[in-house]
Design an enzyme around this catalytic site. Structure first.
Site, PDB file in Angstrom:
ATOM      1  CG  HIS A  70      -1.798  -1.203   1.320  1.00 49.48           C
ATOM      2  ND1 HIS A  70      -3.075  -1.201   0.819  1.00 49.48           N
ATOM      3  CD2 HIS A  70      -1.581  -2.451   1.797  1.00 49.48           C
ATOM      4  CE1 HIS A  70      -3.622  -2.406   1.001  1.00 49.48           C
ATOM      5  NE2 HIS A  70      -2.731  -3.180   1.593  1.00 49.48           N
ATOM      6  CG  LEU A  71       3.105   2.208  -3.059  1.00 51.23           C
ATOM      7  CD1 LEU A  71       3.537   2.450  -4.505  1.00 51.23           C
ATOM      8  CD2 LEU A  71       4.330   2.060  -2.164  1.00 51.23           C
ATOM      9  NE  ARG A  72      -1.600   3.214   3.963  1.00 51.92           N
ATOM     10  CZ  ARG A  72      -2.385   2.154   4.055  1.00 51.92           C
ATOM     11  NH1 ARG A  72      -3.337   1.942   3.158  1.00 51.92           N
ATOM     12  NH2 ARG A  72      -2.238   1.308   5.045  1.00 51.92           N
ATOM     13  CG  ASN A 102      -6.284   0.311   0.433  1.00 52.21           C
ATOM     14  OD1 ASN A 102      -5.236   0.312  -0.215  1.00 52.21           O
ATOM     15  ND2 ASN A 102      -6.322   0.070   1.729  1.00 52.21           N
ATOM     16  CG  HIS A 187      -8.698  -8.948   1.972  1.00 54.84           C
ATOM     17  ND1 HIS A 187      -7.761  -8.197   2.633  1.00 54.84           N
ATOM     18  CD2 HIS A 187      -9.570  -9.363   2.934  1.00 54.84           C
ATOM     19  CE1 HIS A 187      -8.057  -8.148   3.929  1.00 54.84           C
ATOM     20  NE2 HIS A 187      -9.160  -8.845   4.142  1.00 54.84           N
ATOM     21  CG  HIS A 240      -3.408 -10.811   3.057  1.00 49.80           C
ATOM     22  ND1 HIS A 240      -4.662 -11.364   3.045  1.00 49.80           N
ATOM     23  CD2 HIS A 240      -3.570  -9.512   2.730  1.00 49.80           C
ATOM     24  CE1 HIS A 240      -5.534 -10.428   2.734  1.00 49.80           C
ATOM     25  NE2 HIS A 240      -4.894  -9.300   2.533  1.00 49.80           N
ATOM     26  CG  ASN A 286      -8.689  -7.594   8.174  1.00 54.75           C
ATOM     27  OD1 ASN A 286      -8.858  -8.721   8.600  1.00 54.75           O
ATOM     28  ND2 ASN A 286      -9.620  -6.918   7.556  1.00 54.75           N
ATOM     29  CG  ASP A 313      -1.107  -6.466   3.613  1.00 57.86           C
ATOM     30  OD1 ASP A 313      -1.367  -5.431   2.992  1.00 57.86           O
ATOM     31  OD2 ASP A 313      -1.945  -7.060   4.332  1.00 57.86           O
ATOM     32  CG  HIS A 317      -2.058   2.562   9.234  1.00 62.09           C
ATOM     33  ND1 HIS A 317      -3.038   3.159   8.482  1.00 62.09           N
ATOM     34  CD2 HIS A 317      -2.208   1.228   9.053  1.00 62.09           C
ATOM     35  CE1 HIS A 317      -3.759   2.235   7.885  1.00 62.09           C
ATOM     36  NE2 HIS A 317      -3.278   1.048   8.196  1.00 62.09           N
TER      37      HIS A 317
END
Lengths: 433, 310
Positions: A70-72, A102, A187, A240, A286, A313, A317
């Site tokens: 996730h690179l945000r 996401n 997922h 995952h 998760n 994954d 944050h």
């Protein structure tokens, strides 16, 4: 321009090579691979000392590929950006990453996919393969424009942490994707059973008074998606994997010839639910950390090839999401920079063959995603990673390139570290001088 | 005799040593007579500031803590989440750091998130934290007052059979009670509808059975729990009527209890559901004794924490 990596342990899962030797890089490509056993001994006297890297027996492997990060960016640049995330990837030995959709806005449209590709081309220290949504707005209803997204550079489709709930929609997605020979990444969680759970359901959730997520939530979803893949003939990849039951379902499906592949993450073969003790939000993710029995099954799955890939994954944050009540804390931990150190434990403690380990981190994800790289081959772009398997790695805020430091390994001293990463002949990370 | 607690905070039963538990009980026993004096105030907590921070509704526990503090001459302030800055978007940590900046000595915290008091205790340096109930996790002061009540009434704890009935899944009281009675050498049985008996419950050391009669056979203590409908996302039982029918304490289910068995309930009670009105008001019921003892036990906890600080 020529560079020589000599005195290296060359490990190339694509060809099954594990020998001492040297690699010559010229103009961004691998110009030659020379093995000690073939009588190679320093005929490169024309090279300057600055062009020669004596690796002193360190591992020289294909540049690593992480098929789940996730690179945000766009939207949550305070957690990570394409620049910082790929810089962390380079520090972890990765030359390419597949980033999940996401973001804010979610990657369900050509404009977002194109933005990510452009941004990565300008600022990335690693290649970035965007994964686009299966459904618009990750809402689980209408399909995205898969064909146009593929043309724009999407590598696969996934609704990521908001899995497609309606089986008819998932069937439709698989059928449609099959027409483009596109990969669906699942997922796998049955959301009704996840409910408001925040950690694995069982002994630890009872001891901590936290609501549990039962392992059957993963098992049921994996079963459904395998059944649909079998029925539709789509290419399915399970993200995952965290439970013993899921490993067994995938093993059986592969034996039956279903087109399914799977990954797990280093935390699932390193930690168990015990890590949540003390309400540690850096152990909240998760799917959740499971039991020792699950951990062992995941390791077994990697060793027997049931699980094809190790993906991190990587989920950055900030303290805003993590320094809060456990219930409210966001799911996910960063993983790009600790993946190699943690994965080496599979070789050290669990008897995994180094060739197989490197396959999980490079050759296998390259084949699943159908991208270049993942191997050491003459004339191919010089994507390389040098690993010092004995070098200690202190996981501290200062030692991390990621913008975030939400990892349960913070403050720990791990063993084994990537000391050089090269993408198409360009050094993207180096601890060598 | 050691008269100091081994802990700075009261977060969960498992963090207390047997010595801590005995010390709290003995101290409570000595302090309890103050509640029956004509002038119900003594000076040991003069200069001590106790802040109760309740992020969940409470009547009994909050009143109990406030009265305990006032009986010992502490200054008390109460903050209720409904009126606090949580509604203005402030994080829990910021809210509590602001409270800490005003130099209270003891924070009494109730919160809907399990582990919230632990989280605060980890981040606060200047004050002690008492967990007054966190999510579905624990309610340690309730367990201490329950233990106190059993010891006072039956004279012993070791070897007793304690039956805990009802919504074990959502009951932080049950989670603390199982631990404390096990630690003191009692045999703890839990029973209720299978959907309210959480997976992993055995980890706490209780015998789990779906047969209420098995839990009640020769029991010395029957602890009844309220159905926490507000914590159930969807109803986990078909109806209250069905619950009362199979799991409620009625006269016929009391026939095989120990002769001097007592009934307990952390409150608030739902008459006619967990137990009948007649049993709630019977000689065997110690429900109101629990409430009185709650003040004494909390006086003991406050004074012991304060003694350690000063």
């Amino acid at each position: 321009m020529e560079l020589l990596f000599e005195n290296a342990r060359l490990i190339d899962p694509a060809s099954g090579l594990d020998e001492m030797g040297a690699v010559l890089v010229r103009n961004g490509r691998i110009a030659g691979i020379f093995l000690l056993k073939d009588g190679f001994s320093g005929e490169f006297t024309h090279l300057l000392p600055s062009q020669r890297f004596n690796l002193k027996g360190r591992w020289l492997v294909p540049g690593l590929i992480d098929m789940h990060v996730h690179l945000r960016e766009p939207g949550e640049e305070y957690k990570e950006t394409i620049a910082t995330g790929t810089r962390a990837a380079a520090a972890g030995g990765f030359v390419a990453v597949a980033c999940m959709p996401n973001t804010k806005p979610v990657n369900d449209d050509v404009t977002v996919t194109t933005f990510i590709r452009h941004k990565a081309a300008m600022e990335g220290s690693a290649r970035v393969y965007p994964v686009a949504c299966i459904t618009k707005g990750q809402a689980g209803q209408a399909l995205t424009e898969m064909g146009m997204l593929l043309e724009a550079g999407a590598i696969a489709f996934s609704d990521d942490g908001r899995p497609v709930k309606d089986s008819a929609v998932m069937r439709l997605a698989m059928e449609y994707a099959r027409g483009f020979d596109a990969l669906i990444i699942s997922h796998a969680e049955e959301l009704g059973l996840v409910a408001d759970g925040v950690m694995n359901e069982g002994r630890m959730s009872q001891l901590l008074g936290l609501k549990g997520i039962p392992s059957v939530a993963e098992e049921i979803a994996v079963f459904r998606d395998i059944a649909l893949a079998k029925y539709t003939g789509a290419r399915l990849h399970i993200a995952h994997v965290s439970t013993k039951a899921a490993v067994e379902l995938i093993r059986r499906a592969k034996a039956e010839g279903v087109g399914v592949t799977a990954e797990t993450a280093p935390h699932y073969f390193t930690l168990t639910e015990e890590a949540v003790n003390g309400y540690n939000t850096n152990a909240k993710m998760n799917p959740p950390l499971r039991t020792e029995e699950d951990r062992q099954a995941v390791i077994e799955g990697l060793k027997d090839g049931t699980l094809d890939a190790i993906a991190t994954d990587h989920a950055p944050h900030s303290s805003l999401e993590k320094e809060v009540e456990f219930d409210r804390a966001a799911n996910g931990i960063i993983g790009l920079e600790t993946a190699v150190s943690l994965s080496l434990e599979l070789v050290r403690r669990h008897g995994m063959n180094p060739l197989q380990l490197i396959a999980c981190l490079s050759w296998n994800p390259a084949r699943i995603l159908r991208v270049a790289g993942g191997s050491l081959r003459v004339n191919e772009p010089a994507d390389l990673c040098v690993i010092d398997v004995d070098m200690p790695f202190e996981v501290t805020r200062e030692n991390l390139f990621s913008k975030s430091c939400n990892t349960p390994f913070l403050g720990q001293r791990l063993t084994g570290r990537v000391v050089l990463t090269m993408k198409a002949g360009v050094v993207t990370h180096s601890l060598l001088n | 005799m050691n008269n100091r607690l081994s802990v700075k905070h009261i977060l969960g039963v498992e963090q207390l040593t047997l010595e801590d538990i005995r010390l709290i009980l003995d101290t409570a026993e000595a302090l309890k007579e103050i509640l029956d004096r004509p002038i119900k105030k003594v000076p040991p907590l003069r200069g001590c500031t106790v802040v109760t921070l309740f992020f969940e509704p409470s009547t009994r526990t909050r009143l109990s803590f406030e009265l305990a503090a006032k009986r010992l001459s502490a200054d008390t302030v109460s903050v209720s989440a409904a009126t606090s800055s949580v509604l203005k978007g402030e994080t829990l940590l910021d809210t509590v750091k602001n409270v800490e900046a005003m130099r209270p000595d003891i924070l009494v915290v109730r919160h809907s998130s399990s582990g919230a008091p632990h989280f605060l205790a980890r981040h606060l340096t200047g004050c002690s934290v008492i967990n007054a109930g966190d999510g579905i996790n624990q309610h340690p002061t309730q367990a201490l007052l329950d233990l106190f009540t059993v010891r006072e009434r039956l004279g012993r704890v070791k070897g007793l059979k304690i039956a805990i009935l009802g919504d074990i899944l959502h009951s932080r009281v049950a989670h603390s009670d199982i631990r404390i009675f096990k630690a003191m050498g009692a045999h703890v049985f839990v029973s209720g509808p299978a959907s309210l008996l959480p997976i992993g419950l055995e980890a706490l050391g209780a015998c789990v059975t779906t047969k209420v009669e098995e839990a009640l056979a020769s029991a010395d203590v029957v602890m009844l729990l309220r159905l926490q409908k507000e914590r159930q996302g969807r109803s986990l039982i078909p109806s209250e009527r069905e619950y009362a029918n199979f799991f409620g304490l009625v006269q016929e289910r009391c026939l095989n209890l120990a002769s001097d068995a007592i009934f307990m309930h952390p409150g608030p009670i739902n008459r006619g559901v967990e137990l009948t009105s007649e049993l709630a008001d019977s000689q065997q019921s110690v429900i109101l004794n629990q409430v009185t003892n709650g003040v004494a036990v909390r006086m003991a906890i406050l004074s012991l924490l304060w003694a350690d600080r000063s």
